[in-house]
Design a protein around this motif. Sequence first.
Motif, short mmCIF file in Angstrom:
data_model
loop_
_atom_site.label_atom_id
_atom_site.label_comp_id
_atom_site.label_asym_id
_atom_site.label_seq_id
_atom_site.Cartn_x
_atom_site.Cartn_y
_atom_site.Cartn_z
N ALA A 199 0.99 29.81 51.83
CA ALA A 199 2.27 29.35 52.36
C ALA A 199 3.28 29.15 51.23
CB ALA A 199 2.07 28.05 53.14
N TRP A 200 2.82 28.57 50.13
CA TRP A 200 3.68 28.38 48.96
C TRP A 200 4.18 29.71 48.41
CZ3 TRP A 200 0.97 28.93 43.89
CH2 TRP A 200 1.86 28.84 42.80
N ARG A 235 8.10 31.15 48.26
CA ARG A 235 8.71 31.67 47.03
C ARG A 235 9.29 33.07 47.26
NH1 ARG A 235 7.05 32.39 42.25
NH2 ARG A 235 7.77 30.74 40.85
N ALA A 236 8.57 33.90 48.01
CA ALA A 236 9.05 35.25 48.30
C ALA A 236 10.33 35.20 49.13
CB ALA A 236 7.97 36.05 49.04
N ASP A 289 7.59 25.21 43.57
CA ASP A 289 6.38 24.89 42.80
C ASP A 289 6.15 23.39 42.79
OD1 ASP A 289 6.24 27.59 42.28
OD2 ASP A 289 6.97 27.43 40.22
N ASP A 290 7.23 22.64 42.60
CA ASP A 290 7.12 21.18 42.55
C ASP A 290 6.88 20.58 43.93
OD1 ASP A 290 7.60 21.34 39.84
OD2 ASP A 290 9.74 20.93 40.01
N PHE A 291 7.39 21.24 44.95
CA PHE A 291 7.25 20.71 46.31
C PHE A 291 5.83 20.81 46.84
CE2 PHE A 291 7.24 21.62 50.93
CZ PHE A 291 7.60 20.36 51.37
N ARG A 347 19.94 27.77 48.22
CA ARG A 347 18.56 27.46 48.65
C ARG A 347 17.75 26.96 47.46
NH1 ARG A 347 20.15 33.13 47.57
NH2 ARG A 347 18.32 34.25 46.82
N PRO A 348 16.55 26.43 47.71
CA PRO A 348 15.71 25.97 46.60
C PRO A 348 15.34 27.13 45.69
CG PRO A 348 14.90 25.14 48.71
CD PRO A 348 15.94 26.16 49.03
N THR A 349 15.09 26.82 44.43
CA THR A 349 14.61 27.83 43.49
C THR A 349 13.09 27.92 43.60
OG1 THR A 349 14.28 26.27 41.68
CG2 THR A 349 16.49 27.21 41.94
#
Length: 277
Positions: A38-39, A43-44, A64-66, A57-59
Amino acid sequence: MPTVFVLPFPAIDPVIFEIGPFALRWYALAYIVGIILAWRYMRALVRNDRLWAGLQRPTPVDLDDFVLWGTFGIIIGGRLGYVLFYNPSYYFANPGEALAVWTGGMSFHGGFAGTVIAIFLFAWRRGLSVWTLFDLAGCAAPIGLFFGRIANFINAELWGRTTDVPWAVVFPGAGPEPRHPSQIYEAALEGVVLFLVLRLLSHRFKLLEKPGFLAGAFAFGYGVGRSIAELYRVPDAHIGYLSGFLTMGILLSLPMILGGIALMVWAARRSNREARN
């Protein structure tokens, strides 16, 4: 009508391997694989510029931190949800076992609530759009749901009602009667079908540009899929049916269905300028 054909339950040990006191179970592996995939999928999504039309949007580093925040939300919320929704009297009498996740017992609706809290806190801390983060989590959640339901099947838990369909399964511990493999139904509906629908909405209709819409679509889709599956699944023995065909799973899914519809309508009506603020 007599059963024409019954599938034997596959002889799969719930424990993959043991080393001394450590045991790796399929259920734990399902959580690990589901969270990792899911992570990677989130990211994709954020790396694909054509899906966003310039929307902030988030980077990938944010995601990674979430992961840690989301994992804690899933595990703590899922366990507390099971304690409060499905067996409160037992755990009120035995509070020391409330967080003993290794004994089994997790609630999706509790995990959903825990993840919602984690998203709000993380988005506030990083100054991110909470609705965009909800959308990303909703698009990726069916991956974890799929693996979780497959693990339920391997554990021979949450089995279905008795039936004479040719794909019926005789589950160990559930008596000699053939039953619906309701865990597989849920893996298909909550996992495969819901993932493909959200994928279509995000990639074909570009609805990541409408923050909140895909989060609503996920909530609605999960609620509908879970409610359908509940019609074939045996409710927890200590709860049973609440009224007629109504189960706790259906009752907890109704707010998700209604909230999902409301969120999709709200997101669709927002102007592009509002969505970017």
